[in-house]
Design a protein around this motif. Structure first.
Motif, PDB file in Angstrom:
ATOM      1  N   ARG A  36       0.837  -1.216   0.000  1.00  0.00           N
ATOM      2  CA  ARG A  36       0.000   0.000   0.000  1.00  0.00           C
ATOM      3  C   ARG A  36       0.868   1.261   0.000  1.00  0.00           C
ATOM      4  NH1 ARG A  36      -3.415  -3.550   2.618  1.00  0.00           N
ATOM      5  NH2 ARG A  36      -2.341  -3.311   4.594  1.00  0.00           N
ATOM      6  N   GLU A  57      -6.818 -10.061  -5.639  1.00  0.00           N
ATOM      7  CA  GLU A  57      -5.912 -11.141  -6.097  1.00  0.00           C
ATOM      8  C   GLU A  57      -4.593 -11.047  -5.347  1.00  0.00           C
ATOM      9  OE1 GLU A  57      -6.770 -13.304  -8.390  1.00  0.00           O
ATOM     10  OE2 GLU A  57      -8.525 -12.395  -9.316  1.00  0.00           O
ATOM     11  N   MET A  64       6.832 -10.822  -4.282  1.00  0.00           N
ATOM     12  CA  MET A  64       6.694 -10.850  -2.822  1.00  0.00           C
ATOM     13  C   MET A  64       7.941 -11.425  -2.156  1.00  0.00           C
ATOM     14  SD  MET A  64       3.959  -9.283  -2.609  1.00  0.00           S
ATOM     15  CE  MET A  64       4.117  -9.155  -0.836  1.00  0.00           C
ATOM     16  N   ARG A  88       1.804 -16.335   1.727  1.00  0.00           N
ATOM     17  CA  ARG A  88       0.403 -16.469   1.341  1.00  0.00           C
ATOM     18  C   ARG A  88       0.203 -17.555   0.283  1.00  0.00           C
ATOM     19  NH1 ARG A  88      -1.435 -10.941   2.819  1.00  0.00           N
ATOM     20  NH2 ARG A  88      -3.672 -10.812   2.595  1.00  0.00           N
ATOM     21  N   ARG A 171     -11.397 -12.397  -1.772  1.00  0.00           N
ATOM     22  CA  ARG A 171     -10.187 -12.593  -0.963  1.00  0.00           C
ATOM     23  C   ARG A 171     -10.303 -13.850  -0.113  1.00  0.00           C
ATOM     24  NH1 ARG A 171     -10.234  -7.133   1.994  1.00  0.00           N
ATOM     25  NH2 ARG A 171      -8.426  -7.867   3.146  1.00  0.00           N
TER      26      ARG A 171
HETATM   27  P1  AMP Z   1      -3.295  -7.447   3.570  1.00  0.00           P
HETATM   28  O1  AMP Z   1      -3.112  -6.057   4.056  1.00  0.00           O
HETATM   29  O2  AMP Z   1      -2.351  -8.424   4.226  1.00  0.00           O
HETATM   30  O3  AMP Z   1      -4.727  -7.904   3.633  1.00  0.00           O
HETATM   31  O4  AMP Z   1      -2.881  -7.443   2.020  1.00  0.00           O
HETATM   32  C1  AMP Z   1      -3.600  -6.648   1.083  1.00  0.00           C
HETATM   33  C2  AMP Z   1      -3.375  -7.172  -0.314  1.00  0.00           C
HETATM   34  O5  AMP Z   1      -1.974  -7.070  -0.643  1.00  0.00           O
HETATM   35  C3  AMP Z   1      -3.719  -8.651  -0.537  1.00  0.00           C
HETATM   36  O6  AMP Z   1      -5.100  -8.864  -0.774  1.00  0.00           O
HETATM   37  C4  AMP Z   1      -2.848  -8.964  -1.760  1.00  0.00           C
HETATM   38  O7  AMP Z   1      -3.414  -8.415  -2.924  1.00  0.00           O
HETATM   39  C5  AMP Z   1      -1.576  -8.182  -1.457  1.00  0.00           C
HETATM   40  N1  AMP Z   1      -0.610  -9.008  -0.671  1.00  0.00           N
HETATM   41  C6  AMP Z   1      -0.188  -8.793   0.603  1.00  0.00           C
HETATM   42  N2  AMP Z   1       0.675  -9.735   0.999  1.00  0.00           N
HETATM   43  C7  AMP Z   1       0.807 -10.576  -0.052  1.00  0.00           C
HETATM   44  C8  AMP Z   1       1.561 -11.770  -0.286  1.00  0.00           C
HETATM   45  N3  AMP Z   1       2.346 -12.301   0.676  1.00  0.00           N
HETATM   46  N4  AMP Z   1       1.450 -12.376  -1.491  1.00  0.00           N
HETATM   47  C9  AMP Z   1       0.677 -11.856  -2.473  1.00  0.00           C
HETATM   48  N5  AMP Z   1      -0.054 -10.752  -2.321  1.00  0.00           N
HETATM   49  C10 AMP Z   1       0.000 -10.103  -1.127  1.00  0.00           C
END
Ligand code: AMP
Length: 213
Positions: A36, A57, A64, A88, A171
Motif C-alpha cells: 500500500r 488477487e 513478494m 500467502r 479474498r
Molecule cells: P493485507 O493487508 O495483508 O490484507 O494485504 C492486502 C493485499 O496485498 C492482498 O489482498 C494482496 O493483494 C496483497 N498481498 C499482501 N501480501 C501478499 C503476499 N504475501 N502475497 C501476495 N499478495 C499479497
C-alpha cells in the motif's frame, strides 16, 4: 523472537502484530502495508500492485519473495520479526524456508489465528483504518470521531478499496484455495500454534502470548 502470523483476511493479524511488535520489541512486517505504501508513492511496483490488490488477487510470488528477502536481510530484522500477510502461498512458504536457512534461522513460531468466515466478512465490511498510524478500527467506534484515537490525526479514517463485500468474498476464496495450503505445508515439519481470534483484542493477545511461552 521470530513469528509468522497466519490467518484469513480480517482475522486481526495486523492488529495483533502491532501489539506484539510493541510488547516484544520486534518489527512488524506487513506485506500489505509495504504494497500500500508503494501504491501511495506511485512506484512501478505500486502501480502494478494497485490493480491486483483492488481485485483481491495476490501479487506474484516472485515480487513478494523479493520484498521479503530485502526486508528480512535488513538490519532492523536482525533480532526478530513478526510477519503479517506472508507467506500467502506454498511457493512463498518454501522460499521463505530457504531464506531462513541461508540466514541460519531455525526457530520460527507459526501462529494461526482462526475465526468464522461470515463473521470476518462482516468485520471487514465495517473496517476503517487511519491513514497516518495505520491502526484499524470498527466503523461504529469512529463514525462520530474527527480525530484518530491512537495518533490524533484529523479526518484520517478511510475504508480500504479491497474492503467491499464483493472483493472481500473473493479474498476469502483466494485464502481458502491458495493460502490455506501453507498450513498443510507447515504442519508437515513444524508445530502450529492455533489461537481463537473471535474474542476481544486483549483476549487474543493474551492467548497468543500464553501459547508462545
Ligand atoms: P493485507 O493487508 O495483508 O490484507 O494485504 C492486502 C493485499 O496485498 C492482498 O489482498 C494482496 O493483494 C496483497 N498481498 C499482501 N501480501 C501478499 C503476499 N504475501 N502475497 C501476495 N499478495 C499479497
Amino acid at each position: 523472537m521470530r513469528i509468522i502470523l497466519f490467518g484469513a483476511p480480517g482475522v486481526g493479524k495486523g492488529t495483533q502484530a502491532k501489539i506484539l511488535s510493541a510488547k516484544l520489541h520486534i518489527p512488524h512486517i506487513s506485506t500489505g502495508d509495504i504494497l500500500r505504501q508503494a501504491v501511495k508513492d506511485q512506484t512501478p511496483l505500486g502501480m502494478e500492485a494497485q490493480k491486483i490488490i483492488s481485485k483481491g488477487e495476490l501479487v506474484s510470488d516472485e515480487i513478494m519473495i523479493g520484498i521479503i528477502k530485502d526486508t528480512l536481510t535488513g538490519e532492523s530484522c536482525k533480532n526478530g520479526f513478526i510477519l503479517d500477510g506472508f507467506p500467502r502461498s506454498k511457493k512463498q512458504a518454501v522460499d521463505l524456508d530457504g531464506l531462513l536457512n541461508e540466514l541460519n534461522i531455525d526457530k520460527v513460531f507459526i501462529v494461526s489465528v482462526t475465526a468464522d468466515e461470515e463473521d470476518l466478512v462482516k468485520r471487514l465490511s465495517n473496517r476503517r483504518a487511519c491513514k497516518v498510524c495505520k491502526n484499524i478500527f470498527n466503523y461504529n467506534e469512529v463514525r462520530d470521531k474527527k480525530n484518530c484515537p491512537v495518533c490524533g490525526a484529523e479526518n484520517s479514517f478511510y475504508q480500504r478499496e479491497d474492503d467491499t463485500e464483493k472483493v472481500i468474498r473473493h479474498r476469502m476464496e483466494v485464502f481458502n484455495s491458495t493460502t490455506k495450503p501453507v498450513l498443510d505445508y507447515y504442519s508437515e515439519h513444524k508445530k502450529i500454534i492455533v489461537v481463537d481470534g473471535s474474542g476481544t483484542i486483549e483476549k487474543v493477545t493474551e492467548s497468543i502470548l500464553e501459547k508462545l511461552k
